[in-house]
Motif scaffolding. Structure first.
Motif, PDB file in Angstrom:
ATOM      1  N   TYR A 423      50.980   6.061  13.603  1.00 35.51           N
ATOM      2  CA  TYR A 423      50.946   7.459  14.032  1.00 35.51           C
ATOM      3  C   TYR A 423      49.948   8.299  13.244  1.00 35.51           C
ATOM      4  CZ  TYR A 423      55.224   6.375  16.575  1.00 35.51           C
ATOM      5  OH  TYR A 423      56.140   5.826  17.434  1.00 35.51           O
ATOM      6  N   ILE A 426      51.335  12.671  10.266  1.00 38.77           N
ATOM      7  CA  ILE A 426      52.388  13.150  11.163  1.00 38.77           C
ATOM      8  C   ILE A 426      53.405  13.965  10.375  1.00 38.77           C
ATOM      9  CG2 ILE A 426      53.731  11.019  10.856  1.00 38.77           C
ATOM     10  CD1 ILE A 426      54.615  11.278  13.783  1.00 38.77           C
ATOM     11  N   ARG A 430      57.985  15.498  13.690  1.00 34.66           N
ATOM     12  CA  ARG A 430      57.552  14.530  14.697  1.00 34.66           C
ATOM     13  C   ARG A 430      57.939  13.110  14.312  1.00 34.66           C
ATOM     14  NH1 ARG A 430      57.512  14.251  18.891  1.00 34.66           N
ATOM     15  NH2 ARG A 430      55.703  12.924  19.272  1.00 34.66           N
ATOM     16  N   PRO A 646      49.830  16.028  15.520  1.00 31.16           N
ATOM     17  CA  PRO A 646      49.003  15.310  14.554  1.00 31.16           C
ATOM     18  C   PRO A 646      47.544  15.327  14.980  1.00 31.16           C
ATOM     19  CG  PRO A 646      50.930  14.036  15.197  1.00 31.16           C
ATOM     20  CD  PRO A 646      50.819  15.188  16.137  1.00 31.16           C
ATOM     21  N   PRO A 654      47.145   8.828  15.989  1.00 26.66           N
ATOM     22  CA  PRO A 654      48.349   8.235  16.578  1.00 26.66           C
ATOM     23  C   PRO A 654      48.048   7.569  17.901  1.00 26.66           C
ATOM     24  CG  PRO A 654      48.355  10.621  16.847  1.00 26.66           C
ATOM     25  CD  PRO A 654      47.192  10.294  15.960  1.00 26.66           C
TER      26      PRO A 654
END
Length: 711
Positions: A423, A426, A430, A646, A654
């Motif tokens: 990801y 982040i 989230r 992000p 991500p």
């Protein structure tokens, strides 16, 4: 003139001897009087065991725990090795010693005073007398009566008759009184067909019938093995068992018997949970409860209990197919608690107690997975933890969500995210929505694994929960807490950090007299700010994350999904302001009882917490709260949490897809096996329990493989 020293000594000695003689005569007279005046009465109600009546919270009938399960067996039909097992466990000199053993009683009294726990020192004759004629009261008067009556019974009955009576009046657990009922309850056979191992187990079970049922309490297996070994070694020592027979004997396999005493459906699960609560809380002893005659008003609310059963039936059971082999392994468990007081208002233990009596709501042998992650975040907030670079941990704190990223500060541990998705940078919000393993393992390390463990325990997870170890992997849920345990901890979050011990009983009476109940424990587990911030983040999981199906309640809700290792379990735990509920699915082979994967069940490649568990949760919560006004969470000192998007540029961007109901199967996480067990499967190897006195951040690599996360 003063008498000589020798004269004075003779006078003192004479006085001592006269005093001792007087005390001896008085004692002998008291014993003689006690023996003469003690009569053997008719058998008491404990030996005749009444029903107990269980009521819903509104006073309507829930269940009666059936007629006494007992069938007397003549001693001649009880195998000799079974009799010897009982003697080895309880009274090895039974046939060669009198009814009362003063030496054993003195030894037991000394051990009790020394702090080794309460020791009885009672012979089989004394126990038989207590079972048949007396109460379980612990007093000098009751003990004196037991001794005098045991002596008289020993004079009036043969040893064989006493042993036969003892075998037929003793309680063995599973509602079984007597050796014949016990043989059927545990092994599905007559007592005369019991083998050596089975006889040794039943003899061992006399010590603590409920705790020794390793099917219902798998966590006690080692304790039971030690007791069975003690019995078998005793038989060998007394030459009642050959060396070959001793080598072949051990802890036998117990059957998972149904119950045919009118406790089918959910009633049996509810009754057993209530009984366990009464015993564990100290309200009643096991023998007192088994004696019967109690009227027990539970906290179970009939409308909500019915709503929970209907939700499982509609959302799960109706969709299981006989044509799919994987569907036969699906088990469901659920629990619902009022956060204001800890009262358990509904419980789902399984499809039918008469078919399978082990409750999926209270068993502690399946991983909880990512439903544990909120406890990590709560601990970070409550302890004021910071990231490695000194940033306070909160909803907007940014972590590196790269899959398999090594945990900073803990060498050798690189947890994999579900489907190996990275990801990039982040936020915690989230990362919670998407259940990112790499973020939460690092957060646990930043907070301190021991602090995480302590916070989970404070919220309601039992301290002796298997695999609740202080390592960074604790964040990913290898611990095997029960559905009820997890619900209790989430109820503490719903109650703004105030923890209430789960309660099953509102009122207890016997023969019209109310029996006092212990005051349930309640305490502040974490600060209100920590609990409320966690609630705010968990609302995001429902609004924009893996728990989106919970929106079907039409009410503000907070919760978290979870999936155990190899997809053997799938969870959703959550709450509205009024009610905390957890739902879990477990995979269990219907023939062997072994844990199995849920892969392929219900026609899906993988069962995630965001699917069936969340849909069951939503259906139940909607029905359970129907007619009540919609309320919002009363969160204090909270700033609105805006999900952070992000960055989409750079090598760590991500690549997570949108969640779906039927995600592709994931690869199992890869971890390093413990160096001392090079051949072990790293995903089946539990971590060693750290010394509680050691630093909270151990230097050795974490040997526990994380469970799979879920979306």
């Amino acid at each position: 003139m003063l008498p000589s020293l020798s004269t004075r000594r003779r006078r003192v000695l004479k006085w001592i001897l006269l005093t001792a003689a007087a005390l001896f005569v008085a004692g002998a007279g008291a014993v003689a009087y006690g023996y003469t005046t003690t009569k053997i009465p008719a058998a008491n109600e404990a030996a005749l065991a009444q029903n107990n009546t269980f009521l819903y919270a509104d006073g309507s009938l829930l269940a009666k725990d059936g007629d006494v399960d007992r069938e007397n067996m003549p001693l001649s039909r009880v195998p000799e090795h079974v009799r010897h097992a009982v003697l080895a466990a309880e009274n090895r000199d039974f046939y060669h010693r009198p009814a009362v053993d003063p030496v054993a009683m003195a030894r037991a009294g000394w051990k009790t005073l020394r702090g080794d726990g309460v020791q009885s020192g009672s012979t089989i004759t004394q126990q038989y007398v207590k079972n048949l004629y007396l109460t379980q009261e612990q007093s000098v008067t009751r003990k004196a009566r037991e001794i005098f009556m045991a002596v008289k019974v020993d004079q009036q009955m043969s040893k064989d008759d006493i042993l036969e009576g003892y075998l037929n009046t003793s309680y063995y657990g599973r509602g079984a009184y007597g050796i014949q009922a016990a043989a059927h309850a545990y092994f599905g056979k007559d007592a005369e067909d019991l083998d050596v191992s089975e006889g040794a187990f039943l003899a061992a079970a006399l010590n603590s019938p409920t705790a020794y049922d390793v099917v219902a309490h798998p966590e006690n297996k080692k304790m039971v093995e030690r007791r069975v070994t003690y019995v078998l070694d005793g038989m060998r020592k007394e030459h009642w068992l050959s060396a070959k027979g001793r080598k072949a004997a051990g802890l036998p396999e117990l059957t998972e018997q149904g119950d045919d005493r009118g406790l089918s459906g959910q009633r049996g699960y509810l009754v057993e949970a209530v009984k366990s609560h009464l015993i564990d809380s100290g309200a009643l002893t096991e023998k007192e409860l088994a004696a019967g005659g109690y009227r027990i008003t539970t906290t179970i609310q009939k409308p909500r209990q019915n709503a929970l059963v209907k939700a499982v039936d509609d959302e799960l059971v109706a969709k299981l197919s006989d044509s799919r082999k994987a569907d036969q392994s699906v088990r469901a468990g659920a629990a619902s608690i009022d956060p204001r007081n800890g009262e358990v208002v509904a419980l789902y233990g399984g499809r039918d107690y008469a078919e399978r009596y082990v409750s999926n709501a209270t068993r502690r042998d399946y991983q909880v997975g990512s439903v544990f992650k909120p406890f990590v975040f709560t601990a970070a907030l409550d302890k004021g933890a910071t990231t490695a670079d000194g940033q306070p941990i909160g909803p907007d704190t940014v972590y590196d969500g790269t899959s398999r990223r090594p945990v900073t500060g803990f060498a050798g541990y690189s947890p994999q995210n579900e489907d190996d998705i990275s990801y990039g940078r982040i936020s915690v919000q989230r990362a919670t929505d998407a259940s990112v393993n790499s973020v939460y393992a690092q957060m646990a390390q930043d907070t301190g694994p021991k602090a995480v463990r302590d916070t989970a325990v404070a919220l309601g997870i039992p301290a002796d929960t298997p695999d609740l170890n202080a390592y960074p992997s604790i964040a990913l849920g290898p611990a095997t807490a029960s559905v009820l345990d997890i619900t209790s901890a989430y109820a503490s979050l719903a109650a703004h950090g105030q923890s209430h011990e789960p309660v099953f009983v509102k009122k207890l009476t016997r023969q019209g007299d109310e029996v006092a109940l212990p005051e349930p424990e309640q305490k502040r587990a974490v600060s209100r700010e920590a609990a409320d911030t966690t609630t705010s983040v968990l609302q995001g999981v429902v609004e924009d994350g893996s728990g989106a199906a919970a929106q079907a309640t039409g009410r503000p809700a907070a919760g978290k999904t979870g999936t155990g290792e190899h997809n053997r379990s799938a969870w959703f735990s959550g709450y509205t302001p009024e009610l905390a509920t957890s739902v879990a699915l477990f995979g269990q082979d219907p023939k062997t009882g072994a844990q199995t994967s849920l892969h392929g069940a219900l026609g899906e490649a993988r069962i995630n917490g965001g699917g069936y568990p969340t849909r069951i949760w939503a259906a139940y919560q909607e029905a359970a709260l129907k007619g009540l006004p919609v309320t919002t969470f009363d969160l204090q000192d909270q700033e609105p949490v805006a999900p952070i998007v992000p960055p989409t540029e750079g090598p760590q961007a991500p690549v997570a897809p949108e969640p779906t109901d039927e995600p592709e199967p994931s690869r199992e996480p890869e971890t390093s096996a413990p160096p001392e067990i090079p051949d072990a499967d790293p995903q089946d190897t539990p971590p060693a329990e750290p010394d509680p006195e050691e630093p909270t951040e151990p230097e050795q690599p974490d040997p526990a493989a994380p469970p799979e996360a879920d979306l």
